[in-house]
Motif scaffolding. Structure first.
Motif, short mmCIF file in Angstrom:
data_model
loop_
_atom_site.label_atom_id
_atom_site.label_comp_id
_atom_site.label_asym_id
_atom_site.label_seq_id
_atom_site.Cartn_x
_atom_site.Cartn_y
_atom_site.Cartn_z
N LEU A 7 -10.13 -24.93 16.03
CA LEU A 7 -9.94 -23.77 16.90
C LEU A 7 -9.99 -22.43 16.24
N GLY A 8 -10.80 -21.69 16.76
CA GLY A 8 -10.62 -20.19 16.33
C GLY A 8 -11.25 -19.63 14.94
N GLY A 9 -11.34 -18.53 14.55
CA GLY A 9 -11.94 -17.88 13.58
C GLY A 9 -11.02 -18.19 12.26
N SER A 10 -9.96 -18.53 12.22
CA SER A 10 -9.11 -18.88 11.24
C SER A 10 -8.07 -19.83 11.37
N SER A 11 -8.10 -21.16 10.49
CA SER A 11 -6.71 -21.94 10.75
C SER A 11 -5.53 -21.57 10.00
N ALA A 12 -5.48 -20.31 9.14
CA ALA A 12 -4.61 -20.20 8.49
C ALA A 12 -3.35 -20.28 8.89
N TYR A 13 -2.88 -19.91 10.21
CA TYR A 13 -1.82 -19.90 10.75
C TYR A 13 -1.52 -21.06 11.77
N THR A 14 -2.17 -21.95 11.83
CA THR A 14 -2.23 -23.01 12.64
C THR A 14 -1.45 -24.35 12.27
N TRP A 15 -0.70 -24.68 13.12
CA TRP A 15 0.26 -25.77 12.86
C TRP A 15 -0.23 -26.89 13.94
N LEU A 16 0.15 -28.20 13.74
CA LEU A 16 -0.32 -29.36 14.61
C LEU A 16 1.01 -29.75 15.29
N LYS A 17 1.13 -30.01 16.33
CA LYS A 17 2.38 -30.93 16.96
C LYS A 17 1.67 -32.24 17.58
N VAL A 18 2.01 -33.21 16.93
CA VAL A 18 1.22 -34.75 17.32
C VAL A 18 2.06 -35.73 17.52
#
Length: 305
Positions: free
Chosen positions: A216-227
């Motif tokens: 998702l989005g133009g950058s994953s640098a600040y993305t975390w996952l909750k799984v």
């Protein structure tokens, strides 16, 4: 604003909270401005977050207790106790609850996460339309909170899921532009013949949801996952191999029996050993344990990390 109880939970003075809200609403912003912050990750690189954003989506039940989360004073007392325990890093909640916790002085040196999309009300015909009715990225930035969280449920038979996907991507962009972490909670969902919305926890579906959320989005640098932990916990290594993004486990409703709780803890323990898994985000299982001992439930979860 609170006094102690025999079970260790503070007794929250709802009348005083209401008085401050009515007479001095600016006190919330003032409390946010003076809150003492901490890094998202401390030295051990682990996270234990207590989740309390369920009520804003109309989810008030825990097990067979249909209105367990409907008593706000009781919920705040449980949250304050949980946040006081060693090893608890922070809280995820909607604005109303975080505002109360700010006024109670319970958020110093804690990670504070704003819940961003609560529009998909439980049981509603529009439940999959998870619109962003909670914290906006600019709210999280203005209040000096530390992260946001969004729910991403996708039904391959529902064209509206494309709108949900696009909205989530723009939220990821807005958070990344502010260098704020955003925790994405993805599911592949479907409706039963009776119309009930269910999440597919098979290994294939969870891996696919992780792959979609990671892009998702133009950058994953600040993305975390909750799984979630998969239906078969032995599949978790294969599932988590779908992405290099850091992740926390979703606690979920683990049941009331001692056997159910023990089985859930063992699932968490195994998944926490995986290289991308950084911690646990759990709510009702910690705040409303069957035996009523919030401190013991929280301490057990902290011990797993």
């Amino acid at each position: 604003m609170s006094t102690g109880r025999a079970d260790g939970r503070p007794r929250v003075d709802i009348a005083e909270l209401a008085r401050v809200r009515a007479r001095h609403p600016e006190a919330i912003a003032e409390a946010a401005a003076r809150r003492r912050r901490r890094p998202l990750l401390n030295g051990d690189g682990r996270l234990l977050i207590v989740a309390a954003d369920h009520p804003a989506r109309g989810v008030l039940g825990v097990g067979d207790r249909q209105l367990a989360m409907a008593d706000r004073a009781d919920l705040l007392g449980r949250l304050c106790l949980a946040l006081s325990r060693p090893g608890v890093d922070g809280v995820l909640a909607t604005a109303d609850i975080l505002d109360d916790l700010l006024l109670l002085g319970a958020l110093d040196h804690k990670v504070v996460m704003g819940s961003m999309n609560r529009g998909g009300l439980r049981g509603a015909s529009f439940e999959l339309d998870d619109r962003f009715t909670g914290h906006r990225p600019e709210d999280i930035e203005r209040l000096r909170f530390d992260a946001g969280k969004l729910l991403l449920r996708l039904d391959y038979t529902d064209p509206g899921s494309l709108t949900t996907l696009e909205s989530a991507a723009r939220a990821v962009d807005a958070m990344a532009a502010r260098r704020l972490p955003v925790f994405v909670e993805p599911f592949i969902s479907r409706r039963t013949p009776e119309g009930e919305l269910v999440n597919d926890l098979s290994a294939e579906a969870v891996a696919r949801s992780i792959a979609i959320a990671s892009g998702l989005g133009g950058s994953s640098a600040y993305t975390w996952l909750k799984v979630p932990v998969t239906a078969d916990p032995d599949d978790m290594a294969r599932v988590m191999a779908a992405s290099t993004l850091p992740a926390v486990l979703l606690g979920g409703d683990i049941g009331d029996s001692p056997a159910d709780r023990l089985a859930a803890y063992e699932k968490w323990r195994g998944a926490l050993r995986l290289p991308t898994v950084r911690g646990l985000m759990a709510g009702r299982s910690l705040l409303y344990p069957a035996d009523g001992d919030v401190a013991a439930a929280v301490d057990t979860a902290a011990g797993l990390l």
